[in-house]
Design an enzyme around this catalytic site. Structure first.
Site, PDB file in Angstrom:
ATOM      1  CD  GLU A 188      81.688  -1.979   0.634  1.00 48.77           C
ATOM      2  OE1 GLU A 188      81.302  -3.027   1.594  1.00 48.77           O
ATOM      3  OE2 GLU A 188      80.864  -1.013   0.606  1.00 48.77           O
ATOM      4  CG  ASP A 231      77.999   6.354   2.350  1.00 50.95           C
ATOM      5  OD1 ASP A 231      78.319   5.191   3.189  1.00 50.95           O
ATOM      6  OD2 ASP A 231      78.188   6.322   1.243  1.00 50.95           O
ATOM      7  CE1 TYR A 278      75.864  -3.732   3.752  1.00 49.01           C
ATOM      8  CE2 TYR A 278      77.788  -3.719   2.218  1.00 49.01           C
ATOM      9  CZ  TYR A 278      77.385  -3.286   3.441  1.00 49.01           C
ATOM     10  OH  TYR A 278      77.808  -2.211   4.217  1.00 49.01           O
TER      11      TYR A 278
END
Ligand SMILES: Cc1ncc(COP(=O)(O)O)c(C=O)c1O
Lengths: 415, 303
Positions: free
Chosen positions: B94, B105, B217
């Protein structure tokens, strides 16, 4: 709003709004419920990580339920009245009007408890949080006014409150940091990015991703993912609804010619405009020159919404720049981007120097010290009186907040 | 950005980039050496890109999947890091295209994004560098939607495809907002990987999995990316819940830090995505070797 005031739709209104033939076309149905998925034309939407989608869905249904529930309105209105000081007055500015040659009226949100319009939204959201069984509020703040309002509501409802604030703003609004702490909130300075409002929103969202089970994100403006832009506008429409009735009393049943409000994310402007959307009044939002999303923005997606954003070629978000922490934001609420698209409102900007001048002018002529944010709306009126604003016009300005928080910074700037 | 230095490609025993490229080419045609026995094929009527084909084959051959994450441009020679983790046993990589406001994040990848942007990395540069790199396993680009939107969905999808990128992850583009992008990605032959969170209700997981390509995911923990001392209970739960409704490979990411945690979650998941633990090594001054060491450790724990 009664339907008799609505102008009937005109024939020949095509989807290409730039070819509209009259104001009436642009007014029909404006500032109602957004389209499917929280759309305002090409703007709005719900661009959040999957982790947050269920919380946004839950909030949307909680808000829909509450907003059609008379007991919710009764409780909200009761608190805003007996605790918040509503209704706030509309003040005629005789001396300043004489000086600039337009009849200036101020909607006095500076007189709301905690000193700005932010309380209207926060009390509503805290009530919703309680209905959803959430005991913690997380909020972002720029000038600190939304943080103070959130901390206040948390204290009132016995909730805990965490406020994210950019390091730059922590410094220039030190007094508000202390106020939040006095009210029992925890203020977390944000050191990433431009260290202002944009980054505080990022950090509040990151907090919420981790805590969404027991935390409500008490967003402070008409931005973010659906339902926030719509919900916050509805919670702020009390400003516009009151002002409209008050103006009609003052103006023999008429509406002001021009309605003006400052725009950071755009909540005081959206609440104000909502009260006048179906009238003939011209609607003007005033952004900070260094954060003018309508003037210089490009369509994009940030903080859960599609809107106009200051960004570079690649799509990286640029930093806004303004003396007023509350307008230091590189975007604008999606409904404003839409109102600009269809021509129902227009968006102007004011620079730091003229804002500081307007700040002093209102203090000296009317005995009212406005927030720097609100002084943007005034600065535009002062500049454009006799130009874009014909002499003799009646202008309503929403004075979104009082200037106590800005006095120390003004002192530095004026030295 | 400097050109990658082949000499740094030192770790691991799976051989050179050339061999790796040979492997993937064969696997993408469905004749690879790992396609042993089970011969599982995706349901008819679904177009499947190279990412999903490779991961399904490897998963069906009994291999657990390791998907390391690297921020494009975080260090000079970041492509060497990509090659090194492939050599150390990554099944796909990735690659993060840095964005100014990465809300999913935590501090480590925020810092990596900032460093990469300050070094001048742009989405176009990152993808162009990937086009020249022949890393031997599928590349999945991870970025935020504004970069896709600004470029234009069609142009972005076609650029990825033309650069040999096999998949894309856009974490702030949930199911309801992603229809247009998924259509463009699908048309270009790029697998759009969707996320499932611990908070996602079961009926929604089903709808997400129907629209998802490549792999699912699974977000291992309610929170943003970052290292965690403990594996959250939600990590294995989310893998189980996804597996109950799809036969797409399920990789769990966010909060997977150590080989032990990877092995633990892979009792229910088909694989793991490891980001912050790797990126921190790079931010701390480690190079391809440091990244490869982490990935080799995870590989070992899973084999
Ligand atoms: C007094 C005041 N006015 C205006 C604003 C800008 O917010 P909005 O555009 O949502 O009204 C702020 C924000 O901090 C504020 O404190």
């Amino acid at each position: 709003m009664s339907d008799t005031r609505r102008t009937p739709p005109t024939l020949g209104v095509g989807p290409d709004v730039s070819t509209r033939t009259s104001n009436a076309d642009a007014r029909a149905g404006v500032m109602g419920e957004p389209g499917v998925g929280g759309r305002f034309g090409r703007f709005g939407g719900r661009y959040v990580p999957e982790s947050l989608v269920p919380a946004c869905v839950e909030l949307e249904s909680a808000f829909r339920l509450a907003w059609s529930d008379p007991s919710f309105h009764a409780e909200l209105d009761g608190i805003l009245h007996s605790y918040g000081g509503r209704p706030t007055p509309v003040t005629e500015c005789a001396r300043l009007s004489a000086q600039i040659g337009v009849r200036l009226l101020l909607k006095r949100e500076d007189l709301t408890h905690t000193g700005s319009h932010k309380l209207n939204n926060v009390v509503g959201q805290a009530l919703l949080a309680r209905r959803m069984g959430k005991q913690r509020l997380v909020a972002e703040t720029g000038a600190g006014q939304h943080g103070v309002a959130s901390a206040t509501a948390a204290a009132l409802f016995g909730m805990t409150c965490t406020v994210y604030m950019g390091e730059v703003d922590v410094e220039r609004q030190a007094l508000n940091v202390f106020r939040m702490e006095l009210l029992g909130a925890e203020v977390r300075p944000v050191g990433s990015g431009s260290r202002t409002l944009k980054d505080a929103v990022n950090e509040a969202l990151r907090d919420w991703v981790a805590t969404v089970a027991d935390t409500h994100y008490c967003l402070g403006s008409v931005m973010g993912p659906h339902p926030y832009p719509w919900m916050v506008r509805e919670l702020q429409r009390v400003v516009g609804d009151e002002a409209r009735e008050q103006c009609r009393v003052l103006l023999d049943g008429k509406d002001p010619d021009i309605v003006v409000a400052c725009v950071g994310g755009g909540s005081n402007a959206a609440g104000t405009f909502a009260g006048f959307a179906d009238t003939d009044a011209e609607l003007v939002g005033v952004e900070a020159a260094g954060g003018s999303a309508v003037g210089n923005g490009i369509p994009g997606v940030l903080h859960g919404m599609a809107s106009l954003l200051l960004q570079d070629e690649a799509g990286q978000i640029l930093e806004a720049e303004s003396i007023s922490a509350g307008l230091d934001y590189p975007g604008i609420g999606p409904e404003h981007a839409y109102l600009a698209d269809i021509g129902r409102a227009r968006y102007e900007h004011a620079g730091d120097d003229e804002v500081l001048a307007a700040f002093q002018l209102l203090a000296r002529t009317e005995g009212i010290i406005p927030a720097f944010e609100s002084a943007h709306a005034l600065a535009w009126v002062v500049r454009e009186a006799g130009r874009a604003i014909p002499h003799g016009s009646t202008v309503l300005v929403t004075l979104s907040g009082r200037g106590d928080k800005d006095v120390a910074q003004a002192r530095e700037l004026l030295r | 950005m400097t050109e990658p230095r082949a000499a740094q490609r030192s770790t691991g025993s799976t051989g050179t980039g050339e061999q790796g490229a040979g492997d993937i080419t064969q696997e993408m045609r469905g004749v690879g050496p790992t396609a042993m026995g089970r011969g599982h094929v995706p349901p008819a009527g679904r177009s499947v890109g190279p990412l999903e084909r490779v991961l399904r084959l490897r998963r069906d051959a009994g291999r657990k999947l390791v998907v390391p994450y690297v921020t494009a441009g975080v260090v000079d020679g970041w492509l060497d890091v990509v090659r090194a983790v492939v050599a150390a046993g990554a099944d796909a990589v990735e690659v993060g295209l840095p964005f100014s406001d990465p809300i999913m994040d935590g501090p480590t990848i925020q810092q990596a994004s900032l460093v990469a942007l300050q070094r001048g990395m742009t989405p176009a540069m990152g993808v162009a560098e990937l086009a020249r790199a022949d890393v031997g396993v599928p590349i999945v680009v991870m970025t935020y939607y504004n970069l896709v939107f600004r470029s234009g969905e069609r142009r972005f999808a076609r650029t990825l495809a033309a650069s040999g990128v096999a998949g894309a992850i856009v974490p702030d583009l949930p199911l309801e907002e992603s229809e247009g992008w998924r259509a463009e990605a699908g048309a270009a032959g790029v697998d759009d990987v969707l996320l499932v969170a611990p908070s996602t209700p079961d009926d929604r997981i089903r709808r997400i999995c129907e629209a998802c390509r490549g792999f699912v995911y699974g977000v291992g923990v309610m929170g943003v990316t970052g290292e965690r001392a403990q594996l959250a209970d939600s990590a294995r739960q989310v893998a189980r819940r996804v597996r109950a409704v799809t036969d797409l490979p399920v990789c769990v990411g966010v909060g997977i830090t150590t080989p032990e945690q990877a092995a633990d979650v892979c009792q229910d998941a088909d694989g793991v995505v490891v980001g912050s633990a790797l990126v921190r090594r790079l931010l701390d001054g480690g190079g391809p070797d440091a990244a490869a060491e982490l990935v080799a450790g995870i590989r070992e724990a899973l084999d």
